[in-house]
Motif scaffolding. Structure first.
Motif, PDB file in Angstrom:
ATOM      1  N   LEU A 105     -19.801   4.820  34.645  1.00 59.08           N
ATOM      2  CA  LEU A 105     -20.975   5.717  35.332  1.00 59.08           C
ATOM      3  C   LEU A 105     -21.907   6.145  34.188  1.00 59.08           C
ATOM      4  CD1 LEU A 105     -19.256   8.305  37.611  1.00 59.08           C
ATOM      5  CD2 LEU A 105     -20.710   6.241  38.214  1.00 59.08           C
ATOM      6  N   ALA A 106     -21.292   6.697  33.080  1.00 56.61           N
ATOM      7  CA  ALA A 106     -21.910   6.765  31.762  1.00 56.61           C
ATOM      8  C   ALA A 106     -21.174   6.683  30.476  1.00 56.61           C
ATOM      9  CB  ALA A 106     -22.307   8.316  32.040  1.00 56.61           C
ATOM     10  N   HIS A 107     -22.066   7.104  29.346  1.00 56.90           N
ATOM     11  CA  HIS A 107     -21.207   6.957  28.266  1.00 56.90           C
ATOM     12  C   HIS A 107     -19.780   7.849  28.115  1.00 56.90           C
ATOM     13  CE1 HIS A 107     -20.371   7.640  23.896  1.00 56.90           C
ATOM     14  NE2 HIS A 107     -20.996   6.262  23.738  1.00 56.90           N
ATOM     15  N   PRO A 108     -18.807   7.509  27.764  1.00 53.17           N
ATOM     16  CA  PRO A 108     -17.630   8.492  27.613  1.00 53.17           C
ATOM     17  C   PRO A 108     -17.954   9.806  27.005  1.00 53.17           C
ATOM     18  CG  PRO A 108     -17.163   6.309  26.997  1.00 53.17           C
ATOM     19  CD  PRO A 108     -18.526   6.152  26.934  1.00 53.17           C
ATOM     20  N   ALA A 109     -18.785  10.025  26.006  1.00 54.80           N
ATOM     21  CA  ALA A 109     -18.851  11.217  25.836  1.00 54.80           C
ATOM     22  C   ALA A 109     -19.755  12.133  26.783  1.00 54.80           C
ATOM     23  CB  ALA A 109     -20.036  11.124  24.295  1.00 54.80           C
ATOM     24  N   TYR A 110     -20.485  11.597  27.463  1.00 54.21           N
ATOM     25  CA  TYR A 110     -20.976  12.531  28.535  1.00 54.21           C
ATOM     26  C   TYR A 110     -20.145  12.627  29.654  1.00 54.21           C
ATOM     27  CZ  TYR A 110     -25.651  11.138  26.790  1.00 54.21           C
ATOM     28  OH  TYR A 110     -26.866  10.752  25.938  1.00 54.21           O
TER      29      TYR A 110
END
Length: 146
Positions: free
Chosen positions: A116-121
């Motif tokens: 879905l998104a970068h793991p940090a997000y």
């Protein structure tokens, strides 16, 4: 042979429609939820069960107030929805973005991303939900309670 190669990458409208069945199904299910919750007021007792976390602990979970938020949004009352669960209202644009990206990529025949998104997000959102959960149960965070 050249004609076959030129048309091999093209997809018919039927193939495109088949590819977007899953995103359209999610949109239909979401619409059905909004219709049902819009018609059956969660503020009236007996229509929906109590939040199990609230029932067991007396504390609000991050989702408490979401049914009433959906009901308010179904009736066009964004201010009331923000007062019930601002985190749920704030996530709607992101969910719409991800759904739109999924539907568009499916229609175009491009591979759907599994992330879905970068793991940090994602981790940042997880931390935000936990902080929201804690703060809405503290005295100074009472404005976040449904």
């Amino acid at each position: 042979m050249t004609l076959h190669l030129a048309t091999a990458g093209r997809r018919t409208t039927r193939e495109r429609l088949r590819a977007v069945l899953a995103p359209l199904g999610v949109a239909a299910a979401t619409g059905a939820v909004f219709v049902v919750v819009g018609l059956r007021d969660p503020n009236q007792p007996g229509h929906y069960p109590t939040c199990p976390f609230l029932w067991a602990t007396g504390l609000f979970c991050p989702g408490c107030g979401t049914l009433r938020t959906i009901h308010a949004l179904a009736h066009g009352d964004v201010v009331a929805a923000l007062g019930l669960n601002p985190l749920a209202v704030a996530t709607i644009p992101f969910l719409l973005f991800w759904w739109g990206r999924w539907a568009l990529r499916s229609w175009q025949g491009r591979p759907v991303r599994t992330k879905l998104a970068h793991p940090a997000y994602i981790w940042g959102f997880f931390v935000l939900v936990i902080a929201y959960w804690i703060v809405r149960n503290l005295p100074f965070g009472a404005f976040l309670a449904p």
